[in-house]
Design an enzyme around this catalytic site. Structure first.
Site, PDB file in Angstrom:
ATOM      1  CB  CYS A 112       9.654  -4.953  -3.287  1.00  0.00           C
ATOM      2  SG  CYS A 112      11.180  -4.529  -3.931  1.00  0.00           S
ATOM      3  CG  LEU A 113      13.084 -10.075  -4.275  1.00  0.00           C
ATOM      4  CD1 LEU A 113      13.323 -10.595  -5.640  1.00  0.00           C
ATOM      5  CD2 LEU A 113      14.498 -10.038  -3.458  1.00  0.00           C
TER       6      LEU A 113
END
Length: 593
Positions: free
Chosen positions: A331-332
């Protein structure tokens, strides 16, 4: 109650009622006083998300086409009349088909009484018709800009979900049955649960999703053995103890998102990706990000790059003697890995030899429903709030994500905890979901504006970090991209766009289920299939059409891919010079501490 239900009504215990109401009065006073004090300390806009303006725009545009609006109303009332007629036939003992049915994935109406009892069947279908009518009106409103249309659609669904008859005691057959069986004690217990949740949130409702007392980080979750071998202001680096005599020569570095805590990849031994990777012969290093407070308000995205992957690479070389690593970003954490690889490409730094991305967006043009929360008005309000505290409160971030799946992550717990009066079930995934993290003000503002709002990361030279203009097209190493088909946070069609950007050999795999369950899917569970296709057309739907669905977890596919990059092995490498035992102290800091 369902037909033939002989449930007897029991009167509540007067002493219990008296004690409960006395407790309610005392606790309510404290909660209200605390809430009012917090509101006075933090005055804000009446409509910080500008939802009212969006709905006003929609209404104005609907009224410009009264014929279409009238047509929709006539269709709604015709369906409603048919429902009345069918219900009357059922009450006279005649069979009658349903006018409308809920989605097969909708768990709200699983109780048999919603179909067996004519009254509740009418309530259910009436709600579904109204919901379809409202959402149809929103979709038919013409001329709205894309952002306004998305916002109206999202909040219409939030309203429709909130108004479900399952959420009210008098229209939920399961709640009525429980009330009859317990003499209303379920509602008294539910009221007590509600007050407890209001106290936890200091006047704001913080719904308990699980029995938190049953979990403790480092004792029954996040228990894979390892050591903290390095730390700085932003992270602790965990090296896990090997379980095989031989290990892959290249260590494995995992960069989780700092929006959540890393142990989603190490919940329990049976579903731990980290433990599984160790058992496959990887020397696993994982970044455990700090839960930041106001002291770290000025930490920026470049600081996360320097003190995250760059610092980890130096520490891994010191711990193992190896410069070359395989890296995973989730994700991030994957967005950071992508930015770091582009930075390294300019610096001629080739220490990361292969990159794996879990549910990672680098092109934010179609960011999904999270885009509802990213407009200029909301960003200014958020930045003003962060400016006062130095960080974004973890609970606010968690609420945003929960709204994306409101029926599952909000309303199901309202029914269970407050109407049925039951304590939440102990569930490791929901404990992790509630263990929220804060965001440093400077970093979070940069991330939302430059990536979500302006989509600068995908533009060559659009973002500059530490004097280097980033160009993702310069990433030429072997890449494995894992996306999930039902992802509400990083839509798979958006993550797929990276296949058209990176210049190296790319393998794209699509897993079933969502942002978490599709990733945390151990082979032994025998759940969720995945799709593979060696061709990478520009259109993601063309990729899916040409793909092959394979049963079970994608983990073995990744293991074959990553070992194929470099199968060389060396004797096992235990952690040395430990600062403390895994999972370390950073992960144990909770947002409400």
């Amino acid at each position: 109650m369902a037909e033939g239900d002989n449930t007897s009504f029991r009167l509540p215990d007067p002493a219990l009622v008296s004690r409960t109401m006395s407790d309610v009065a005392e606790r309510s006073q404290r909660i209200v006083a605390d809430f009012l004090k917090r509101q006075a300390d933090q005055p804000g806009e009446a409509d910080p998300m500008h939802i009212g303006n969006a709905f006003l725009d929609m209404t104005t545009r609907l009224m410009t086409n009264p014929a279409k609006l009238m047509q929709a109303q006539i269709g709604f009332w015709q369906d409603y009349l048919t429902l009345w007629q069918n219900t009357a036939r059922r009450m006279m003992g005649e069979p009658a088909p349903a006018v409308i049915a809920e989605d097969q994935k909708d768990k709200r109406f699983k109780d048999e009484a919603w179909r067996d009892n004519e009254v509740f069947d009418f309530i259910r279908q009436s709600y579904l018709l109204s919901a379809r009518y409202m959402q149809g009106l929103v979709h038919d409103a013409e001329g709205m800009d894309e952002k306004t249309a998305q916002k109206v659609d999202f909040y219409t669904r939030q309203f429709v979900d909130a108004m479900s008859p399952t959420n009210f005691a008098l229209t939920n057959p399961e709640v009525l049955r429980r009330t009859a069986e317990t003499g209303g004690e379920n509602l008294l217990k539910g009221l007590s649960n509600l007050l407890t949740d209001l106290e936890r949130g200091q006047g704001n409702l913080r719904i308990r999703m699980t029995d938190e007392s049953k979990f403790k980080v480092g004792e029954n979750i996040a228990v894979t053995p390892g050591k903290i071998v390095y730390q700085n202001d932003l992270m602790q680096l965990i090296q896990y103890a090997p379980t095989t005599d031989k290990v892959l020569k290249r260590p494995l570095l995992i960069l989780p998102p700092w929006i959540n805590k890393y142990y989603i990849l190490d919940l329990r031994p049976k579903n731990s990706f980290i433990r599984w990777a160790v058992d496959q012969g990887h020397t696993v290093f994982v970044v455990s990000w700090v839960n930041p407070d106001a002291r770290l308000a000025e930490k920026g995205f470049e600081d996360y790059m320097l003190e995250g992957p760059y610092a980890a690479l130096d520490a891994i070389e010191k711990a193992t003697g190896e410069k070359s690593v395989n890296a995973i970003g989730y994700c991030l954490g994957g967005t950071l890995l992508s930015a770091t690889l582009a930075h390294m490409a300019v610096k001629k730094d080739t220490r990361i030899k292969s990159a794996t991305f879990f549910t990672t967006m680098v092109d934010f043009a179609e960011a999904g429903e999270l885009g509802v929360f990213i407009d200029e008005e909301q960003l200014k309000a958020l930045e003003a709030k962060m400016q006062k505290r130095g960080f974004l409160e973890g609970r606010e971030m968690a609420t945003t994500f929960n709204m994306l799946r409101a029926n599952d992550l909000i309303w199901s717990f309202v029914v269970n905890n407050y109407l049925l009066g039951q304590d939440p079930f102990p569930f490791d995934l929901l404990y992790w979901n509630d263990d929220s993290t804060r965001m440093p003000a400077r970093m979070h503002s940069f991330y939302l504006r430059r990536m979500y709002q302006q989509n600068d990361l995908i533009k060559p030279g659009g973002i500059e970090l530490l004097g280097v203009k980033l160009d993702l097209r310069k990433i030429k190493l072997p890449t494995y991209i894992l996306s999930t088909r039902e992802d509400h946070i990083a839509p798979w069609a958006s993550t797929y766009r990276a296949t058209q950007t990176y210049a190296g050999d790319i393998r794209f795999v699509l897993a079933a289920s969502g942002h978490i369950a599709g990733v945390v899917n151990p082979p032994d569970a025998g759940k969720y299939s995945h799709w593979v296709n060696t061709e990478l057309p520009a259109d993601p739907e063309a990729w899916l059409a040409g793909s092959t669905e394979l049963a079970g977890s994608w983990w073995p596919d990744w293991q074959r891919w990553v070992t194929g990059q470099d199968p060389a092995q060396v004797p096992f490498r235990p952690p040395k010079n430990a600062i403390e035992d895994a999972p370390g102290s950073y992960v144990k800091v909770m947002a409400q501490d």
